[in-house]
Scaffold this motif. Structure first.
Motif, mmCIF file in Angstrom:
data_model
loop_
_atom_site.group_PDB
_atom_site.id
_atom_site.type_symbol
_atom_site.label_atom_id
_atom_site.label_comp_id
_atom_site.label_asym_id
_atom_site.label_seq_id
_atom_site.Cartn_x
_atom_site.Cartn_y
_atom_site.Cartn_z
ATOM 1 N N VAL A 787 49.591 40.497 39.768
ATOM 2 C CA VAL A 787 48.209 40.848 40.112
ATOM 3 C C VAL A 787 47.215 40.042 39.287
ATOM 4 C CG1 VAL A 787 46.545 42.737 40.202
ATOM 5 C CG2 VAL A 787 48.952 43.164 40.767
ATOM 6 N N GLU A 788 47.498 39.919 38.004
ATOM 7 C CA GLU A 788 46.609 39.208 37.080
ATOM 8 C C GLU A 788 47.426 38.125 36.366
ATOM 9 O OE1 GLU A 788 43.456 39.404 36.659
ATOM 10 O OE2 GLU A 788 42.756 41.377 37.320
ATOM 11 N N GLY A 789 47.768 37.072 37.099
ATOM 12 C CA GLY A 789 48.620 36.022 36.554
ATOM 13 C C GLY A 789 48.003 35.332 35.350
ATOM 14 N N SER A 793 49.641 35.421 31.591
ATOM 15 C CA SER A 793 49.995 34.155 30.928
ATOM 16 C C SER A 793 49.384 34.096 29.537
ATOM 17 C CB SER A 793 49.531 32.961 31.769
ATOM 18 O OG SER A 793 50.201 32.917 33.005
ATOM 19 N N LYS A 794 48.122 34.558 29.414
ATOM 20 C CA LYS A 794 47.449 34.551 28.115
ATOM 21 C C LYS A 794 48.110 35.540 27.157
ATOM 22 C CE LYS A 794 43.991 32.988 25.590
ATOM 23 N NZ LYS A 794 43.838 31.565 25.263
ATOM 24 N N ASN A 892 40.099 35.382 25.961
ATOM 25 C CA ASN A 892 39.268 34.728 26.955
ATOM 26 C C ASN A 892 40.118 33.744 27.749
ATOM 27 O OD1 ASN A 892 36.734 35.929 26.153
ATOM 28 N ND2 ASN A 892 36.860 34.634 24.318
ATOM 29 N N ILE A 893 39.812 33.628 29.020
ATOM 30 C CA ILE A 893 40.548 32.717 29.895
ATOM 31 C C ILE A 893 39.542 31.773 30.540
ATOM 32 C CG2 ILE A 893 42.181 32.540 31.823
ATOM 33 C CD1 ILE A 893 42.534 35.654 31.434
ATOM 34 N N ASP A 894 39.883 30.501 30.528
ATOM 35 C CA ASP A 894 39.025 29.516 31.179
ATOM 36 C C ASP A 894 39.489 29.346 32.619
ATOM 37 O OD1 ASP A 894 37.107 27.488 31.545
ATOM 38 O OD2 ASP A 894 38.624 25.942 31.150
ATOM 39 N N SER A 925 43.138 31.111 41.468
ATOM 40 C CA SER A 925 43.908 29.865 41.581
ATOM 41 C C SER A 925 45.015 29.784 40.537
ATOM 42 C CB SER A 925 42.982 28.658 41.433
ATOM 43 O OG SER A 925 42.336 28.674 40.155
ATOM 44 N N ALA A 926 44.949 30.638 39.497
ATOM 45 C CA ALA A 926 45.989 30.636 38.457
ATOM 46 C C ALA A 926 47.290 31.159 39.058
ATOM 47 C CB ALA A 926 45.554 31.508 37.286
#
Length: 958
Positions: A787-789, A793-794, A892-894, A925-926
């Motif tokens: 759901v929140e790839g 990942s972070k 934070n994710i860019d 898109s991640a």
């Protein structure tokens, strides 16, 4: 285990003695007329209501010891293969003298009531089975059962052997002859077992190995290898001339070279020659390679009706201690192929070697179908102990005549019941393997897979190697020691999957192993460090213990043995609680019971008795559970005792399978503690474990389980004595969560943001990353990374979660037939969280204050056109575990130049995490982080990989 196996072997030995004596006293009579009970015809009547011939009235009564089949405990029945004549003189004579076995069958069963099927498989083809049972043909009127091609028969009748099969593919073999030749080779493969080694060579003017990757060697005749070679048989075509001399020389060379390596059977060797003729006798080849010792037997099979070259082939057979057969039609194949077994058995017969043979774990599906056996859990695995029966008549003693094989089955589930599970700790288990390294019993063996409403056997279910479940032992130290029948210990770090492979527990196991005398098996015990070293023992009065044990909310582990009620017929009807009461009160002192375990379970019954009254009080207090959100409270102790209390009627439960035999991971079993008990035991004492069971989430039965372990702290000793928990409706759990999250505890009553805000997404996930609560209901039960790839990942990058790589060597992958490219595919918010957590802790404490104490990884596949089939494969897949030491994290994710913030914080005294993610950036898109398995593609072709494995595992007992 030795005692159980010894009793079964002794029963088989009595059958051998009785059969040989009965045959010795019998005089063959070609005109003998004898009415016997035919398994298919019993109780059948003709149009006039009269019993059909060979089908007299046969009394049958249901018996739970025999899978609730209707049986006759006084008589046996006789099954004759469909392609044989019921009244053939050889069969009638054999049936007549083997009637003497009925008395021994009954006597064996009276001596050992744990026996199940006993039988005699005749070399003539008939099969005598006790107790008598009705057999049913399939829809075509056929029963696909011939006792002579069963593993137990072949292993008992012959010694292990190395075989090279030569197939003539010269131009004269075109058409029907090549079809018959293929069937002949396939039937020969049916007669080879796991102790045999083989290869197939096709020859014309050149030599062609059917599997080109296996030039000049032999492979083990396990099911995987035999099926692979069968596929290649279909690719044979006939052309050119046949140079038999070169093919024979190649076959002799392979057998000699392979024997010198010390691998293989190290017993008998044979060349099977499938051809439509030989223009010469090739005595020069035999003189060079096989004479005078004649170590290799030659078995020519002449294909076709012509007999022009039969004399040469007969001479080859006689000059090399073999046997000649002519096969004219497909119907002749089976009977003619089986004849070589009698020749191969002659040395054993002449030397009168009654070797006791034990098979690997298997299911006889043909027998189950003939009995119309219906079992929702699928056919059960068994091993068979078998012994050959020889003619002892003076006039035939030197001819080496095999009369047949006797045997009896041992359900492996019965062996599991012998294991004192309460002494092995929460994660401990026992296992056993064969002399080939194949698993006999192991809690991680998965022989069946779900196909719609049915459970089916996996293609390679009987040849799963120990190294494929204890895969962390990269150097096969444990496996090789057990195969070599050593006694010793071994330790290693392991990763054990639970909850149908979705979760992982990391442990350190100590292994103890030894051989089982009188069998080719070895047994091992695995104990997980931190469990099973200490246990709590107390004393209570017998009266109080029995009183509390008999309460309606109490149950004992169904597959544990507190008292052995199987050994005596008069005890078979007793439940475990009834047997305990009779034993402890002295009314049945001869019952075999575990007094120590019983005293511990009586103590548990007394200590936990107040809980029943407490639960009843809660049920009566409507305000505590007014909307019936909590459905079940349950408790389990180390002794296998469990207590349950229903807060709603049974027919209103959201998950009716929980705590029943249908939910195998959720109950005390012969080989494991319940999943909710095991997971709770691995958490910090006092921590509640919350989860959505995968067995129910997949079926849309929405519940949440919460459980915790009860630990006694006494200085250094801290045994876990029990685990308790509740089942609640998912909707109830989520509603409590959202209520807590939407409340505002700010002093001024003004809260800047809540989970209702469209700018954030709130999730409640567990320590393995699975979502319990989210605004999007369809995401419940999914892995958070799907759901929140980007966020997952972070979290992995920051160390909040760890990825653990696991392997499944019993997986099934979908293979698409009819496609040239058939591919397999495998199944700043920080301040906000602070106040949200305040309410959430209150919400969870409500439950804590109450004190209510493997679908296999499926293979997700694209759907190209064409049929699919499930094939064995090896897969790699990840599991995820939270880092306990990290309590809260922000990040934070860019996302394409846009910064997206998130915060995750652990909820105290639980395995849950609150995750809040802002919505101001599009991170779709991640790539998703999934748990999908990936098939391991070996650099070598799959079969060569198997061959490589088999070479590593060639150690075996002769």
């Amino acid at each position: 285990m030795e005692e159980v196996f010894s009793k079964k072997a002794e029963a088989t030995r009595r059958l051998v003695e009785a059969a040989e004596e009965a045959h010795h006293q019998h005089e063959e009579n070609p005109d003998l007329q004898y009415e016997y009970f035919n398994a298919v015809l019993i109780n059948e009547v003709d149009e006039e209501g009269n019993n059909v011939e060979l089908g007299g009235e046969f009394l049958l009564e249901p018996n739970d010891h025999f899978n609730n089949l209707s049986v006759n405990l006084s008589l046996s029945v006789v099954q004759v293969p469909t392609n044989m004549y019921n009244k053939d003189p050889d069969i009638v004579n054999g049936v007549y003298w083997s009637e003497a076995l009925n008395k021994v069958f009954v006597d064996n069963f009276e001596r050992d009531p744990t026996l199940i099927w006993q039988y005699f498989g005749s070399a003539k083809g008939f099969f005598r089975q006790y107790p008598g049972v009705k057999w049913h043909p399939d829809e075509h009127g056929v029963i696909g059962f011939d006792c002579r091609n069963r593993k137990w028969y072949i292993q008992a009748a012959t010694s292990p052997k190395d075989v090279v099969i030569l197939v003539d593919v010269s131009g004269s073999m075109k058409g029907l002859r090549l079809t018959i030749a293929r069937q002949t080779v396939s039937s020969i493969l049916d007669t080879l077992g796991d102790d045999d080694f083989f290869n197939i060579i096709a020859y014309n003017q050149e030599i062609h190995y059917v599997e080109p990757c296996l030039n000049g060697t032999l492979v083990r005749a396990d099911r995987t290898n035999k099926d692979h070679f069968r596929e290649h048989l279909d690719k044979l075509f006939a052309k050119g001339i046949g140079l038999l001399g070169d093919a024979l020389a190649e076959a002799f060379t392979i057998l000699s070279d392979f024997n010198q390596t010390g691998h293989g059977s190290v017993c008998s060797q044979a060349i099977m020659l499938v051809t439509d003729g030989a223009t010469q006798m090739y005595d020069d080849v035999f003189e060079k390679y096989n004479w005078p010792e004649r170590k290799v037997r030659i078995f020519p099979y002449l294909i076709g009706r012509e007999s022009a070259f039969a004399d040469n082939l007969k001479w080859m057979a006689c000059a090399n201690k073999g046997y000649f057969s002519q096969i004219s039609t497909l119907a002749d194949v089976q009977e003619n192929v089986m004849r070589y077994l009698h020749v191969m058995s002659r040395p054993k017969v002449i030397d009168h070697e009654h070797d006791t043979v034990w098979t690997e774990a298997y299911v006889d599906s043909a027998l189950s179908m003939a009995h119309k056996l219906k079992d929702k859990s699928g056919p059960s695995l068994m091993t068979t102990v078998a012994m050959p029966v020889f003619s002892t008549k003076n006039e035939t003693k030197n001819q080496g005549i095999l009369l047949g094989v006797v045997g009896t089955d041992i359900p492996l589930q019965e062996l599991m019941k012998l294991i004192p599970k309460h002494m092995l700790g929460i994660h401990g288990y026992a296992f056993a393997i064969t002399n080939n390294g194949y698993i006999l019993i192991h809690p991680d063996l998965r022989p069946l897979y779900q196909d719609g409403q049915k459970k089916r056997r996996k293609p390679n279910y009987s040849s799963v190697d120990l190294s494929e479940v204890e895969w962390e032992d990269k150097d096969d130290i444990l496996r090789n020691a057990m195969v070599n029948r050593k006694t010793g210990t071994f330790s290693m770090e392991v990763k054990k999957t639970v909850d149908r492979g979705r979760r992982v527990l990391k442990m350190h196991n100590d292994y103890y192993y030894t051989d089982i005398k009188g069998t080719p098996f070895s047994v091992g015990v695995a104990l997980s460090r931190g469990h099973g070293k200490y246990f709590f023992r107390g004393n209570v009065s017998l009266e109080a213990g029995l009183r509390d044990l008999e309460q309606p909310d109490v149950a004992l582990a169904d597959e544990w043995t507190y008292c052995n009620t199987e050994e005596q017929h008069e005890h078979r009807h007793l439940t475990q609680i009834q047997a305990i009461k009779l034993f402890m009160t002295g009314k049945r002192p001869h019952l075999k019971c575990d007094r120590e375990l019983i005293q511990e379970v009586l103590f548990d019954a007394v200590v936990t008795a107040p809980l029943g009254a407490y639960w009843t009080g809660l049920a009566l207090n409507k305000s505590e559970n007014s909307d019936k959100g909590v459905e079940i409270a349950f408790l389990g102790t180390r002794t296998g005792l469990s207590r349950t209390n229903l807060f709603v009627p049974a027919d209103q439960l959201s998950n009716k399978d929980f705590l029943t035999a249908e939910d195998k991971e959720g109950v005390f079993n012969a080989d494991h503690f319940p999943l909710w008990y095991k997971r709770a035991a691995e958490q910090v004492p006092g921590t509640f474990i919350y989860s959505i069971p995968f067995s129910t989430a997949l079926e849309n039965k929405s519940v949440v389980l919460a459980s915790t372990a009860i630990q006694l702290l006494d200085d250094r000793k801290s045994p876990i004595v029990a685990a308790v928990g509740i089942q609640m409706k998912l909707e109830f759990f989520q509603r409590k969560f959202w209520t807590a999250c939407r409340q505002c505890t700010a002093l001024d009553g003004k809260c800047s943001i809540s989970c209702d805000n469209d700018d954030i997404n709130c999730y409640l996930i567990d320590n393995n990353g699975f979502i319990l609560v989210t605004e999007e209901h369809s995401q419940t039960g999914l892995f958070f990374g799907e759901v929140e790839g980007a966020v997952m990942s972070k979290l992995l990058q920051m160390g909040s979660f760890k990825r653990i790589t696991l392997y499944d060597y019993q997986a099934l992958c979908k293979e698409y037939a009819g496609s040239s490219d058939s591919a397999r595919t495998l199944s700043d918010p920080f301040s906000v969280v602070k106040w949200l957590l305040t309410e959430l802790i209150i919400f969870l404490l409500e439950f804590n204050l109450y004190s209510w104490w493997n679908v296999d990884l499926s293979v997700k596949a694209q759907r190209p056109r064409g049929k699919t089939m499930m094939v064995p494969c090896d897969t790699e897949y990840p599991a995820f575990v939270s880092e306990r030491t990290i309590k809260e994290t922000t990040g934070n994710i860019d996302c394409d130049g846009c910064t997206r913030s998130f915060v995750i914080q652990q909820i105290p005294s639980s395995n849950l995490f609150m995750v809040v993610v802002d919505n101001k950036c599009d991170c779709s898109s991640a790539p998703a982080v999934t748990m999908d398995p990936i098939e391991i593609m070996y650099i070598l072709p799959a079969l060569v990989s198997e061959v490589y494995k088999s070479f590593l595992h060639l150690h075996r007992s002769s």
